[in-house]
Design an enzyme around this catalytic site. Structure first.
Site, PDB file in Angstrom:
ATOM      1  N   GLY A  20      45.476  32.322  35.568  1.00  0.00           N
ATOM      2  CA  GLY A  20      44.685  33.387  34.946  1.00  0.00           C
ATOM      3  C   GLY A  20      45.483  34.659  34.738  1.00  0.00           C
ATOM      4  N   VAL A  22      46.151  36.925  36.815  1.00  0.00           N
ATOM      5  CA  VAL A  22      47.077  37.206  37.914  1.00  0.00           C
ATOM      6  C   VAL A  22      48.149  36.124  38.002  1.00  0.00           C
ATOM      7  CG1 VAL A  22      47.269  37.424  40.424  1.00  0.00           C
ATOM      8  CG2 VAL A  22      45.393  38.546  39.234  1.00  0.00           C
ATOM      9  N   ARG A  48      43.025  26.175  28.895  1.00  0.00           N
ATOM     10  CA  ARG A  48      43.866  27.303  29.302  1.00  0.00           C
ATOM     11  C   ARG A  48      45.322  26.852  29.430  1.00  0.00           C
ATOM     12  NH1 ARG A  48      41.695  31.940  33.464  1.00  0.00           N
ATOM     13  NH2 ARG A  48      41.889  33.496  31.859  1.00  0.00           N
ATOM     14  N   SER A 140      45.013  35.997  45.078  1.00  0.00           N
ATOM     15  CA  SER A 140      43.753  36.549  44.550  1.00  0.00           C
ATOM     16  C   SER A 140      43.272  37.658  45.479  1.00  0.00           C
ATOM     17  CB  SER A 140      42.644  35.488  44.542  1.00  0.00           C
ATOM     18  OG  SER A 140      43.112  34.244  44.162  1.00  0.00           O
ATOM     19  N   GLU A 174      48.059  41.156  44.844  1.00  0.00           N
ATOM     20  CA  GLU A 174      48.710  41.588  43.609  1.00  0.00           C
ATOM     21  C   GLU A 174      48.129  42.932  43.180  1.00  0.00           C
ATOM     22  OE1 GLU A 174      51.453  40.284  42.034  1.00  0.00           O
ATOM     23  OE2 GLU A 174      51.062  42.318  41.374  1.00  0.00           O
ATOM     24  N   GLU A 178      46.075  45.278  34.386  1.00  0.00           N
ATOM     25  CA  GLU A 178      46.172  44.624  33.088  1.00  0.00           C
ATOM     26  C   GLU A 178      46.633  45.630  32.034  1.00  0.00           C
ATOM     27  OE1 GLU A 178      42.648  42.317  32.244  1.00  0.00           O
ATOM     28  OE2 GLU A 178      42.642  41.650  34.326  1.00  0.00           O
ATOM     29  N   LYS A 229      44.433  46.082  49.971  1.00  0.00           N
ATOM     30  CA  LYS A 229      44.146  45.829  48.557  1.00  0.00           C
ATOM     31  C   LYS A 229      42.768  46.391  48.188  1.00  0.00           C
ATOM     32  CE  LYS A 229      44.208  44.248  44.423  1.00  0.00           C
ATOM     33  NZ  LYS A 229      44.472  43.085  43.667  1.00  0.00           N
ATOM     34  N   CYS A 285      38.419  43.810  39.077  1.00  0.00           N
ATOM     35  CA  CYS A 285      38.686  44.175  40.477  1.00  0.00           C
ATOM     36  C   CYS A 285      37.837  45.291  41.067  1.00  0.00           C
ATOM     37  CB  CYS A 285      40.157  44.559  40.619  1.00  0.00           C
ATOM     38  SG  CYS A 285      41.205  43.113  40.728  1.00  0.00           S
ATOM     39  N   LYS A 288      34.124  44.627  42.067  1.00  0.00           N
ATOM     40  CA  LYS A 288      34.082  43.529  43.040  1.00  0.00           C
ATOM     41  C   LYS A 288      34.650  43.981  44.386  1.00  0.00           C
ATOM     42  CE  LYS A 288      37.160  40.260  42.651  1.00  0.00           C
ATOM     43  NZ  LYS A 288      37.887  39.160  41.989  1.00  0.00           N
ATOM     44  N   PHE A 347      37.933  46.113  28.418  1.00  0.00           N
ATOM     45  CA  PHE A 347      37.611  47.143  29.423  1.00  0.00           C
ATOM     46  C   PHE A 347      38.625  48.270  29.442  1.00  0.00           C
ATOM     47  CE2 PHE A 347      40.377  46.792  33.178  1.00  0.00           C
ATOM     48  CZ  PHE A 347      41.003  45.567  32.973  1.00  0.00           C
ATOM     49  N   ARG A 355      35.982  41.512  31.224  1.00  0.00           N
ATOM     50  CA  ARG A 355      35.205  41.447  32.461  1.00  0.00           C
ATOM     51  C   ARG A 355      34.789  42.854  32.911  1.00  0.00           C
ATOM     52  NH1 ARG A 355      38.993  37.591  36.012  1.00  0.00           N
ATOM     53  NH2 ARG A 355      40.554  38.715  34.827  1.00  0.00           N
TER      54      ARG A 355
HETATM   55  C1  UDX Z   1      43.162  47.618  38.786  1.00  0.00           C
HETATM   56  C2  UDX Z   1      44.245  48.280  39.666  1.00  0.00           C
HETATM   57  O1  UDX Z   1      44.827  49.388  38.958  1.00  0.00           O
HETATM   58  C3  UDX Z   1      45.309  47.256  40.048  1.00  0.00           C
HETATM   59  O2  UDX Z   1      46.233  47.841  40.953  1.00  0.00           O
HETATM   60  C4  UDX Z   1      44.634  46.052  40.695  1.00  0.00           C
HETATM   61  O3  UDX Z   1      45.593  45.053  41.012  1.00  0.00           O
HETATM   62  C5  UDX Z   1      43.575  45.466  39.785  1.00  0.00           C
HETATM   63  O4  UDX Z   1      42.619  46.483  39.431  1.00  0.00           O
HETATM   64  P1  UDX Z   1      42.975  46.978  36.205  1.00  0.00           P
HETATM   65  O5  UDX Z   1      41.524  46.789  36.512  1.00  0.00           O
HETATM   66  O6  UDX Z   1      43.697  45.888  35.501  1.00  0.00           O
HETATM   67  O7  UDX Z   1      43.793  47.242  37.567  1.00  0.00           O
HETATM   68  O8  UDX Z   1      43.172  48.304  35.322  1.00  0.00           O
HETATM   69  P2  UDX Z   1      43.193  49.882  35.628  1.00  0.00           P
HETATM   70  O9  UDX Z   1      44.274  50.476  34.832  1.00  0.00           O
HETATM   71  O10 UDX Z   1      43.184  50.174  37.067  1.00  0.00           O
HETATM   72  O11 UDX Z   1      41.826  50.373  34.961  1.00  0.00           O
HETATM   73  C6  UDX Z   1      40.565  50.007  35.468  1.00  0.00           C
HETATM   74  C7  UDX Z   1      39.456  50.691  34.730  1.00  0.00           C
HETATM   75  O12 UDX Z   1      39.453  52.091  34.998  1.00  0.00           O
HETATM   76  C8  UDX Z   1      39.558  50.580  33.196  1.00  0.00           C
HETATM   77  O13 UDX Z   1      38.269  50.328  32.679  1.00  0.00           O
HETATM   78  C9  UDX Z   1      40.090  51.919  32.750  1.00  0.00           C
HETATM   79  O14 UDX Z   1      39.726  52.267  31.442  1.00  0.00           O
HETATM   80  C10 UDX Z   1      39.429  52.838  33.779  1.00  0.00           C
HETATM   81  N1  UDX Z   1      40.148  54.115  33.989  1.00  0.00           N
HETATM   82  C11 UDX Z   1      41.404  54.115  34.510  1.00  0.00           C
HETATM   83  C12 UDX Z   1      39.522  55.315  33.666  1.00  0.00           C
HETATM   84  O15 UDX Z   1      38.375  55.323  33.196  1.00  0.00           O
HETATM   85  N2  UDX Z   1      40.186  56.479  33.890  1.00  0.00           N
HETATM   86  C13 UDX Z   1      41.441  56.535  34.423  1.00  0.00           C
HETATM   87  O16 UDX Z   1      41.972  57.652  34.599  1.00  0.00           O
HETATM   88  C14 UDX Z   1      42.075  55.307  34.741  1.00  0.00           C
HETATM   89  P1  ADP Z   2      42.346  36.285  37.864  1.00  0.00           P
HETATM   90  O1  ADP Z   2      42.034  37.497  37.041  1.00  0.00           O
HETATM   91  O2  ADP Z   2      42.121  36.527  39.342  1.00  0.00           O
HETATM   92  O3  ADP Z   2      43.695  35.696  37.598  1.00  0.00           O
HETATM   93  P2  ADP Z   2      41.079  34.263  36.211  1.00  0.00           P
HETATM   94  O4  ADP Z   2      39.630  33.913  36.134  1.00  0.00           O
HETATM   95  O5  ADP Z   2      41.748  34.883  35.034  1.00  0.00           O
HETATM   96  O6  ADP Z   2      41.242  35.180  37.500  1.00  0.00           O
HETATM   97  O7  ADP Z   2      41.913  32.945  36.574  1.00  0.00           O
HETATM   98  C1  ADP Z   2      41.607  32.061  37.613  1.00  0.00           C
HETATM   99  C2  ADP Z   2      41.971  30.636  37.144  1.00  0.00           C
HETATM  100  O8  ADP Z   2      41.867  29.751  38.260  1.00  0.00           O
HETATM  101  C3  ADP Z   2      41.077  30.056  36.054  1.00  0.00           C
HETATM  102  O9  ADP Z   2      41.843  29.729  34.914  1.00  0.00           O
HETATM  103  C4  ADP Z   2      40.438  28.802  36.699  1.00  0.00           C
HETATM  104  O10 ADP Z   2      40.301  27.726  35.790  1.00  0.00           O
HETATM  105  C5  ADP Z   2      41.452  28.472  37.777  1.00  0.00           C
HETATM  106  N1  ADP Z   2      40.912  27.702  38.919  1.00  0.00           N
HETATM  107  C6  ADP Z   2      39.858  28.009  39.686  1.00  0.00           C
HETATM  108  N2  ADP Z   2      39.695  27.100  40.684  1.00  0.00           N
HETATM  109  C7  ADP Z   2      40.681  26.186  40.529  1.00  0.00           C
HETATM  110  C8  ADP Z   2      41.076  25.012  41.264  1.00  0.00           C
HETATM  111  N3  ADP Z   2      40.422  24.633  42.361  1.00  0.00           N
HETATM  112  N4  ADP Z   2      42.136  24.296  40.798  1.00  0.00           N
HETATM  113  C9  ADP Z   2      42.820  24.718  39.706  1.00  0.00           C
HETATM  114  N5  ADP Z   2      42.527  25.825  38.989  1.00  0.00           N
HETATM  115  C10 ADP Z   2      41.472  26.559  39.396  1.00  0.00           C
END
Ligand code: UDX
Ligand code: ADP
Length: 473
Positions: A20, A22, A48, A140, A174, A178, A229, A285, A288, A347, A355
């Site tokens: 995925g 990550v 995928r 994860s 991690e 994104e 984390k 993230c 959640k 997002f 998501r």
């Molecule tokens: C986040 C963490 O940054 C990362 O370290 C962790 O591993 C996963 O979660 P991500 O969700 O991919 O990463 O993106 P991020 O850049 O953190 O943005 C998250 C949300 O906050 C987005 O919707 C972004 O638009 C929003 N955001 C971010 C704001 O609204 N204002 C800001 O100043 C920064």
């Molecule tokens: P993340 O953002 O944490 O990487 P994603 O939903 O993008 O999460 O990716 C998770 C991936 O793990 C999905 O592509 C899903 O199909 C895969 N997955 C979940 N459970 C299993 C499993 N038991 N065996 C193999 N792949 C799996």
């Protein structure tokens, strides 16, 4: 090939379960930086896997700047995507768990804690299939103490089972964001490794040392790693909710949140990052992880701490609701059959991930008010929008399209009563906004929740303009 059950001297083969957002990018960068390692990324979702193997690199399953280049250097050299889960686990010295961990939707902890179904299935599979000694790494984001459940599963012994395998468990969360994943993976602020088995920790450190300075690799116990984390994400989200709460106050008082965040962020102790007001945080993230933190606090009887963190989510939901209400108000309290263009559904910019995107709640509420939505996003496709808002584009009753996905911005905004900018795509900054405002139906409104338009672009607009957090306009 069956591995021997003895201590590993050097990691040669890695398996990553889950291809995925990550698993894919993080394994691609490890493969790039460690040409001696063979990395097998497996996923049960064949579609995928096929997308990861597509010759056309613009069709990889996730959009991430720079990812195509890394994949083109490594794929089928020492990075392999497949659904050969058993075979790949069997030969691996180290298995990363990178599967999905969404919030539970039913049962105990529904809406509050992660559904660990996929993690557990993965741990059971590793226990069944692995040979010899295997290091299992949680990648994860998981609730604290998940490593204990994984340990219990891996170390359980079935009746008549001959114990010829052993496991070490590490937590290696991690921190990539994104949109900047490749940059974050190549030059991380830190790498965190939690665990008890020093040999296993050293083997993982050896991998990262191929490109990351040793002083950036931090080791802790398992629980500190898992909790760090959640805490890092909660702190980042807290900053966003803090500035978003101030954005509303700015609108009331005549202050500008952009000026306030600049002034506040110049204080070295505060810093300027993550102080950009907007429609609220999305992504897989933040929400959640805070929910998991809240659940954990309640579980341990720390109700006041739980309430404190819960407010971050409350403000985030409130900000999205507030924006939708402002749109309805400015359009005379009535959206029935009015056309509204949504610019941006991801997002954040530079990802195709939707998501928890703020666009979802806002779009759903506008549809409920009877608006017809014209949606544009440079990287999100129609199917993603459909599954996110759970509304088919055609109304079953009238056979009318209630939302459309457009490829061209001119088509998206043509004849609309309002434009709502929800994602900070660079493309939107460079548009000819005066020309765009002329394509709209008057009286028209542009609602800018990401401060995309500059002062010079606002001056001669034919549309009314509302900017989030700017009480001066
Ligand atoms: C986040 C963490 O940054 C990362 O370290 C962790 O591993 C996963 O979660 P991500 O969700 O991919 O990463 O993106 P991020 O850049 O953190 O943005 C998250 C949300 O906050 C987005 O919707 C972004 O638009 C929003 N955001 C971010 C704001 O609204 N204002 C800001 O100043 C920064
Ligand atoms: P993340 O953002 O944490 O990487 P994603 O939903 O993008 O999460 O990716 C998770 C991936 O793990 C999905 O592509 C899903 O199909 C895969 N997955 C979940 N459970 C299993 C499993 N038991 N065996 C193999 N792949 C799996």
């Amino acid at each position: 090939m069956i591995k021997e059950n003895k201590k590993i001297k050097r990691i040669k083969t890695i398996c990553c379960v889950g291809a995925g957002y990550v698993g894919g990018p993080s394994m691609a960068v490890i493969a790039d930086r460690c040409p001696d390692l063979n990395i097998f990324v497996v996923d049960s979702n064949l579609q995928r896997v096929d997308a990861w193997n597509n010759d056309d690199l613009s069709k990889l399953p996730i959009y991430e700047p720079g990812l195509d280049k890394v994949v083109s250097r490594t794929r089928n050299r020492n990075l392999f995507f497949s659904n050969n889960i058993d075979e790949s686990i069997k030969k691996a010295d180290m298995v990363f768990i990178s599967v999905n961990t969404p919030i539970k939707v039913k049962g105990i902890g529904a809406g509050q804690t992660s559904n660990l179904k996929w993690v557990e299935a993965c741990a059971r599979k590793i226990k069944e299939i692995a040979t010899g000694h295997t290091i299992v790494v949680e990648k994860s984001t998981l609730p604290v103490k998940t490593a204990q459940s994984i340990k219990d599963i891996l170390n359980s012994q079935d009746q008549n089972e001959v114990k010829n395998k052993s496991f070490s468990i590490l937590s290696n969360p991690e921190f990539l964001a994104e949109g900047t994943a490749i940059e974050n993976l190549e030059k991380p602020d830190r790498v965190l490794i939690g665990g008890e088995d020093k040999d296993a920790i050293d083997l993982l450190i050896q991998i990262y040392e191929n490109w990351i300075p040793k002083n950036k690799i931090l080791t802790t116990n398992l629980w500190s790693s898992e909790l760090s984390k959640l805490t890092a994400n909660a702190f980042l989200a807290q900053r966003i909710s803090s500035i978003n709460s101030i954005s509303a106050l700015c609108e009331k008082t005549g202050a500008s949140v952009y000026e306030v965040s600049k002034a506040v962020g110049l204080d070295k102790r505060i810093g300027k990052e993550f102080l950009q007001a907007g429609p609220g945080f999305g992504g897989s993230c933040f929400k959640k992880d805070i929910l998991n933190l809240v659940y954990l606090c309640n579980f341990y009887g720390l109700g006041t701490v739980a309430d404190y963190w819960e407010q971050i989510i409350e403000i985030n939901n409130w900000q999205q609701k507030r924006i939708y209400e402002i749109i309805v108000n400015r359009l005379f309290g009535n959206l029935a059959e009015k056309k509204i263009a949504i610019l941006g559904f991801a997002f954040k910019a530079n990802t195709n991930d939707t998501r928890e995107s703020p666009a979802i709640e806002i779009a759903k509420n506008l549809l409920l008010e009877g608006a017809i939505l014209n949606i544009h996003d440079p990287k999100v496709n129609k199917l993603q929008i459909e599954s996110a808002i759970e509304v088919e584009s055609k109304s079953k009753k009238s056979n009318l399209n209630i939302w459309n996905k457009f490829e061209r911005i001119d088509d998206t905004v043509n004849g609309v009563d309002a434009i709502v900018i929800l994602t900070d795509w660079e493309d939107y900054k460079n548009l000819d906004w005066i020309k765009i405002s002329k394509l709209m139906r008057n009286p028209s409104w542009i609602f800018d929740t990401r401060s995309v338009l500059e002062k010079s672009q606002i001056k001669n607009l034919e549309a009314n303009y509302w900017k989030l957090g700017d009480g001066f306009l």
